[in-house]
Design an enzyme around this catalytic site. Structure first.
Site, PDB file in Angstrom:
ATOM      1  N   GLU A  45     -31.838  -2.186 -34.448  1.00 36.25           N
ATOM      2  CA  GLU A  45     -30.864  -3.239 -34.236  1.00 36.25           C
ATOM      3  C   GLU A  45     -31.486  -4.696 -34.474  1.00 36.25           C
ATOM      4  O   GLU A  45     -30.911  -5.661 -35.214  1.00 36.25           O
ATOM      5  CB  GLU A  45     -30.086  -3.319 -32.905  1.00 36.25           C
ATOM      6  CG  GLU A  45     -29.346  -1.937 -32.651  1.00 36.25           C
ATOM      7  CD  GLU A  45     -28.069  -1.923 -33.382  1.00 36.25           C
ATOM      8  OE1 GLU A  45     -27.819  -2.876 -34.276  1.00 36.25           O
ATOM      9  OE2 GLU A  45     -27.552  -1.005 -33.249  1.00 36.25           O
ATOM     10  N   ASP A  86     -26.209   7.308 -41.701  1.00 38.44           N
ATOM     11  CA  ASP A  86     -25.522   6.338 -42.559  1.00 38.44           C
ATOM     12  C   ASP A  86     -26.610   5.429 -43.356  1.00 38.44           C
ATOM     13  O   ASP A  86     -26.587   5.796 -44.471  1.00 38.44           O
ATOM     14  CB  ASP A  86     -24.478   5.442 -41.947  1.00 38.44           C
ATOM     15  CG  ASP A  86     -24.889   4.904 -40.465  1.00 38.44           C
ATOM     16  OD1 ASP A  86     -26.132   5.012 -40.048  1.00 38.44           O
ATOM     17  OD2 ASP A  86     -24.103   4.270 -39.665  1.00 38.44           O
ATOM     18  N   GLU A 100     -13.326   5.604 -32.590  1.00 35.13           N
ATOM     19  CA  GLU A 100     -14.714   5.777 -32.698  1.00 35.13           C
ATOM     20  C   GLU A 100     -14.699   7.283 -33.395  1.00 35.13           C
ATOM     21  O   GLU A 100     -15.796   7.602 -34.060  1.00 35.13           O
ATOM     22  CB  GLU A 100     -15.559   5.729 -31.427  1.00 35.13           C
ATOM     23  CG  GLU A 100     -16.073   4.157 -31.121  1.00 35.13           C
ATOM     24  CD  GLU A 100     -16.978   3.820 -32.345  1.00 35.13           C
ATOM     25  OE1 GLU A 100     -16.717   3.561 -33.266  1.00 35.13           O
ATOM     26  OE2 GLU A 100     -17.975   3.316 -31.973  1.00 35.13           O
ATOM     27  N   GLU A 128     -17.253  -1.452 -41.016  1.00 33.64           N
ATOM     28  CA  GLU A 128     -17.294  -0.510 -42.184  1.00 33.64           C
ATOM     29  C   GLU A 128     -16.094  -0.290 -42.954  1.00 33.64           C
ATOM     30  O   GLU A 128     -16.035  -0.229 -44.225  1.00 33.64           O
ATOM     31  CB  GLU A 128     -17.580   0.864 -41.646  1.00 33.64           C
ATOM     32  CG  GLU A 128     -19.181   0.823 -41.125  1.00 33.64           C
ATOM     33  CD  GLU A 128     -19.343   0.232 -39.655  1.00 33.64           C
ATOM     34  OE1 GLU A 128     -18.341  -0.228 -39.075  1.00 33.64           O
ATOM     35  OE2 GLU A 128     -20.553   0.168 -39.486  1.00 33.64           O
ATOM     36  N   THR A 182     -27.124  -3.537 -44.702  1.00 36.70           N
ATOM     37  CA  THR A 182     -26.308  -2.886 -44.026  1.00 36.70           C
ATOM     38  C   THR A 182     -25.509  -3.705 -42.767  1.00 36.70           C
ATOM     39  O   THR A 182     -24.345  -3.335 -42.161  1.00 36.70           O
ATOM     40  CB  THR A 182     -26.917  -1.647 -43.198  1.00 36.70           C
ATOM     41  OG1 THR A 182     -25.951  -0.699 -42.648  1.00 36.70           O
ATOM     42  CG2 THR A 182     -27.896  -2.053 -42.075  1.00 36.70           C
TER      43      THR A 182
HETATM   44  C1  DMJ Z   1     -23.494  -2.757 -37.841  1.00 38.83           C
HETATM   45  O1  DMJ Z   1     -24.627  -3.363 -37.201  1.00 38.83           O
HETATM   46  C2  DMJ Z   1     -24.214  -2.170 -39.083  1.00 38.83           C
HETATM   47  O2  DMJ Z   1     -23.289  -1.952 -40.051  1.00 38.83           O
HETATM   48  C3  DMJ Z   1     -25.067  -0.677 -38.964  1.00 38.83           C
HETATM   49  O3  DMJ Z   1     -25.496  -0.198 -40.023  1.00 38.83           O
HETATM   50  C4  DMJ Z   1     -23.802   0.180 -38.495  1.00 38.83           C
HETATM   51  N1  DMJ Z   1     -23.111  -0.312 -37.172  1.00 38.83           N
HETATM   52  C5  DMJ Z   1     -22.634  -1.671 -36.925  1.00 38.83           C
HETATM   53  C6  DMJ Z   1     -21.161  -1.928 -37.108  1.00 38.83           C
HETATM   54  O4  DMJ Z   1     -20.477  -0.978 -36.911  1.00 38.83           O
END
Ligand code: DMJ
Length: 914
Positions: free
Chosen positions: A147, A294, A388, A406, A492
């Site tokens: 994170e 992912d 979710e 997303e 991401t």
């Molecule tokens: C974000 O922090 C990023 O997109 C991560 O890759 C996955 N999830 C969250 C948002 O849902």
């Protein structure tokens, strides 16, 4: 890269050893929009309407960002219900979710480049100054490496990328001297100790001040990490290296990726969800494209785009083939086992996989992207947001929704690729739903439960980093953005890194390229992507024709497996044994059970499904006593229905799921615990009484307020600090006697939610609420409404007084518990448990084949999807060498032992931290 599109490469093989810039641009070109927007299918959207929606996004961003800055900054995140900052350590711990919070003003950093995309240059300049002035990266806090990398390092680098762009333009940021980059470098060095493992995979957590090894660090004992956690570093780390010239970051991130690649399951080419960072063993052997994996896939493809390194594309393509072979069952994406990839590991999908259609656009595989996106959109239309997790027959599996971006991301990329105005309409719906259901006076609140519409006191930083960027860009024309977005790649977390990095310090990437790839095997390269310029103008109905057959896929879906029953009836064969019918004392059933592990892949599949159903059945039976959550919605000024609190139900009193909601002003009862006759009946008469938990039974409180003339009651928890954010749903039990005399609705609020109402009374005196099973739509009318009187049509009944004092009984909603842990362990699923599970619920038992058949024919029309899925699973051979479904009949013990691995995976999936 310009948006003129159709440039060199897209739709054509890329020349080998192309210059780095060309290679990067080539992959990114797959995103080039069909610039001549076609209008078949969805009606075109006028420029005015697009601008209106763009302005709406700007206003929404101001609401979210403004409230964060006013009420939360310098805290990491805004708590939009209580209108204050979330400071780690000061709020009850939410477990892993809190590992994103490092006391480094997370939301501000995550928002930096959004400000520039949204044309708020002045605010950006101001925000950068604040980051430089206020943010401390040396806190004694244990944070998630993943994170911190994607949100903070990415946020600083995105901010730096746009700061230097603005500086070069000559108007803004003239004072800027790479200060954000210096901070990024400082943070990069702080994260490096995490990589001190023999595998090169990083530890999942690190102490910002003390690292890993020091005793003060309070971390470093973990052995496992998720694949995405270890495989989502290369963009930020390589950018840091290339911006600064310090090669070490890119080297470490590459090493981790090399190790993951080495460890892929060689026959399926899939990776598991979690891996041991010391041994490299897969800890969880299930595999999908959502939670836990992912962005590993995302970063392989994007690393190729950004760094122009062929090895990343080859790896991505290898994995992508495997995903499309095993996991993709359009429109579904279903997890499988890495060793038994023909067998599904779950019967549900998680919301994180909604990014995948966007990645497929980047890859150039538009058709499955359109299909999955359409399926997800239908789930959203049903619940307003993507829960979710949801099952393969589209029921809610996990009802939370923390405003994840997303789906908006994929919508943006699909619009770029197709130019189909349908995707603009999708974006418009997302905006409407956010305003209608998530907007609260102090920001936007996550959905605690999409079914009730209740909120959680949480606004994650990714909401500002990603959601507003993608929504704004969806409606923006080129001239609405002050720079060329096509010159950047999205991380991401939607941070922007410039594509020119591919040509900077490129010798470093050559040096570090895994030697395995110095001689490229071209046969494994898929260099092409559909040229949208050619594809769509020639066939304007292309995207719509793909969506059309899926039009009703969600509404018309049947629970999986029903079709098989119907087919076996038609063919005269016996239907497979279903868990709900199983009786351990029935010799025929035991015989069938033995055979499930023996004869064919169909039997094997039956066996697995049977076990899966057993697990579901057993948890369902535990849930039988559970009631769903309820909602307390504040409808008076200035809330106007915008704040919805998650409330626990009562096992007595008016059932809000069967009756109209109860609306009324609130009043505190005296005595506040409601354990004796009220001394202020005139104050609670015709109102909803507030009572404190404790000292007597809930039923007794209900009777006392009912006798005083209250039309409903809200019990507020007396455990200070308790919150529905951190505690499982609470259910109020009766007193063990007949409670039919209680006619009014009773709901329970944890202390934090309760204090939102108590604070409101203090501030506004008159506070009106709705008690219901599901929040009611709040529309402008609600806000314009006259303040209604406290009289209403709800039940206002008196009842005989009953006094019965015994202990309170607390019930915990098993469903909520299940979200964090599954109750049954594989080892404990003995035949005896199976016996119990099957005999507990006679209502579930249905061994009459005719009835089964009837169920089938009722749902007979919605069979396409199931047929496809079934056909696929029946025709494909399981090629895994590890599969143990032999010809020999196995003893039951050995069958159960064989299932252990699969059950373990189901169990682990239930434990998922999304
Ligand atoms: C974000 O922090 C990023 O997109 C991560 O890759 C996955 N999830 C969250 C948002 O849902």
């Amino acid at each position: 890269m310009s948006e003129a599109g159709g440039g060199p490469g897209c739709g054509f093989p890329v020349p080998q050893r192309a210059p780095w810039s060309l290679v990067a641009a080539t992959a990114a070109l797959c995103l080039v929009s069909a610039t001549s927007v076609w209008t078949a299918g969805a009606a075109p959207m006028s420029r005015e309407e697009k601008q209106k929606l763009g302005n709406q996004v700007l206003e929404m961003f101001d609401h979210a960002y403004g409230n964060y800055m006013e009420h939360a900054y310098p805290a990491d995140e805004l708590m939009p219900l209580t209108c204050r900052g979330r400071v780690r350590g000061q709020e009850p711990s939410r477990g892993d979710v809190d590992d994103a919070l490092g006391k480094f003003s997370l939301t501000l950093i995550d928002s930096l480049d959004t400000l520039v995309v949204l044309n708020k240059t002045k605010e950006f300049e101001d925000a950068v100054r604040k980051v430089l002035r206020d943010v401390n990266l040396d806190n004694d806090v244990v944070v998630s490496v993943f994170e911190t990398n994607i949100r903070v390092l990415g946020g600083l680098l995105g901010g730096h990328s746009l700061a230097i762009m603005l500086k070069e333009k000559g108007e803004y940021m003239q004072w800027y001297n790479d200060e954000l980059l210096q901070m990024a470098k400082q943070l990069g060095y702080k994260l490096l100790p995490a990589f001190n493992t023999t595998s090169g995979l990083p530890y999942p957590r690190i102490n910002l001040k003390f690292g890993i090894r020091k005793p003060e660090a309070r971390t470093g004992t973990e052995t496992d990490t998720c694949t995405a956690c270890a495989g989502t570093l290369i963009l930020e780390f390589a950018a840091l290296s290339r911006f600064t010239g310090a090669t070490i970051f890119e080297e470490y991130a590459r090493k981790a990726l090399d190790f993951l690649w080495e460890k892929r399951q060689r026959s399926s080419n899939l990776v598991g969800v979690t891996i041991n960072i010391h041994t490299g063993d897969w800890v969880r052997k299930d595999s999908g494209v959502g939670a836990g994996i992912d962005s590993y896939y995302e970063y392989l493809l994007k690393a190729y785009v950004l760094l122009g390194d062929d090895s990343f594309l080859e790896r991505f393509n290898t994995h992508y083939d495997a995903i499309m072979r095993y996991i993709s069952q359009p429109p579904l994406l279903l997890d499988v086992h890495i060793h038994k990839p023909m067998l599904n590991a779950r019967t549900w999908m998680d919301a994180l996989l909604a990014f995948f259609p966007g990645l497929q656009v980047l890859k150039g595989d538009i058709r499955p992207a359109i299909e999955t996106h359409e399926m997800l959109y239908q789930v959203i239309k049903k619940h307003n947001f993507l829960p979710e997790a949801f099952t393969t027959d589209f029921r809610v599996h996990w009802a939370q929704h923390p405003l994840r971006p997303e789906f908006a991301e994929s919508t943006y990329f699909l619009y770029k690729a197709t130019g189909d105005p349908y995707y603009l309409e999708v974006g418009k719906t997302l905006i409407e739903n956010l305003n209608k259901y998530a907007r609260v006076p102090c920001g936007f609140a996550a959905m605690k439960d999409v079914r009730t519409g209740s909120h959680e006191d949480r606004m994650d930083s990714f909401f500002l980093a990603e959601m507003f960027k993608y929504l704004y860009l969806l409606f923006a024309d080129k001239e609405d953005i002050i720079f060329d977005i096509e010159d950047y790649i999205f991380t991401t977390e939607a941070h922007l890194l410039p594509l020119w990095l591919s040509t900077t310090n490129q010798s470093m990437s050559k040096k570090n390229t895994t030697s395995e790839y110095t001689e490229l095997d071209d046969s494994n390269f898929d260099w092409t992507c559909p040229n949208t310029q050619i594809l769509f103008p020639n066939d304007p109905l292309y995207a719509q024709s793909i969506r059309e057959p899926l039009k009703n896929v969600v509404d018309k879906s049947c629970p999986r497996g029903i079709i098989r029953v119907e087919e076996s009836f038609r063919s005269g064969a016996k239907p497979p044994l279903r868990a709900r019918d199983f009786m351990a004392t029935n010799p025929e059933h035991l015989e069938i059970l033995k055979k499930m592990g023996a004869a064919s892949s169909i039997d094997a599949e039956d066996g697995l499904r049977f076990m899966q159903e057993m697990i579901e059945l057993s948890s369902q039976q535990q849930k039988e006593q559970q009631l769903p959550p309820r909602a307390v919605q504040i409808v008076s000024h200035p809330f106007f229905g915008r704040v919805v609190l998650t409330a626990g139900p009562a096992q007595f009193g008016l059932d809000l799921s069967k009756h109209k909601e109860t609306r009324g002003f609130v009043a505190s009862s005296k005595p506040y615990n409601g354990c004796s006759e009220l001394t202020n009946p005139e104050a609670v008469m015709g109102k909803i009484a507030l009572i404190q938990r404790g000292q007597c039974m809930f039923a007794e409180k209900a009777r006392n307020i009912q006798n005083a003339g209250a039309i409903g009651g809200i019990v507020i928890d007396d455990n200070e600090g308790s919150s529905s954010d951190t505690a499982p749903l609470f259910q109020m039990a009766g007193d063990g006697k007949d409670t039919d005399d209680i006619k009014i609705p009773m709901l329970f609020l944890f202390s934090k939610e309760g204090s939102i109402i108590l604070d409101a009374i203090r501030e506004y005196e008159e506070v009106e609420v709705l008690l219901s099973d599901k929040a009611k739509d709040r529309d402008p009318e609600m806000e314009n409404e006259e303040q209604p009187s406290s009289e209403n049509d709800s039940q206002n009944q008196s009842a005989e007084q009953m006094t019965s004092i015994s202990q309170e009984v607390d019930l915990i909603d098993q469903e909520s518990l299940e979200e964090s842990s599954l109750n049954s362990h594989p080892e404990s699923l003995s035949p005896a448990d199976i016996d119990n599970a099957a005999s507990v619920s006679p209502s579930e038992q249905n061994s009459n084949p005719a009835e089964n058949h009837e169920t089938t024919s009722l749902d007979g029309e919605c069979t396409d999807l199931d047929n496809q899925l079934q056909e696929q699973s029946e025709t494909e051979e399981d090629s895994s060498p590890n599969v143990s479904w032999g010809k020999k009949v196995q003893p039951i013990d050995s069958i159960l032992a064989d299932w252990n691995e699969d059950i373990e995976a189901f169990e682990m999936m239930e434990k998922d931290e999304l």
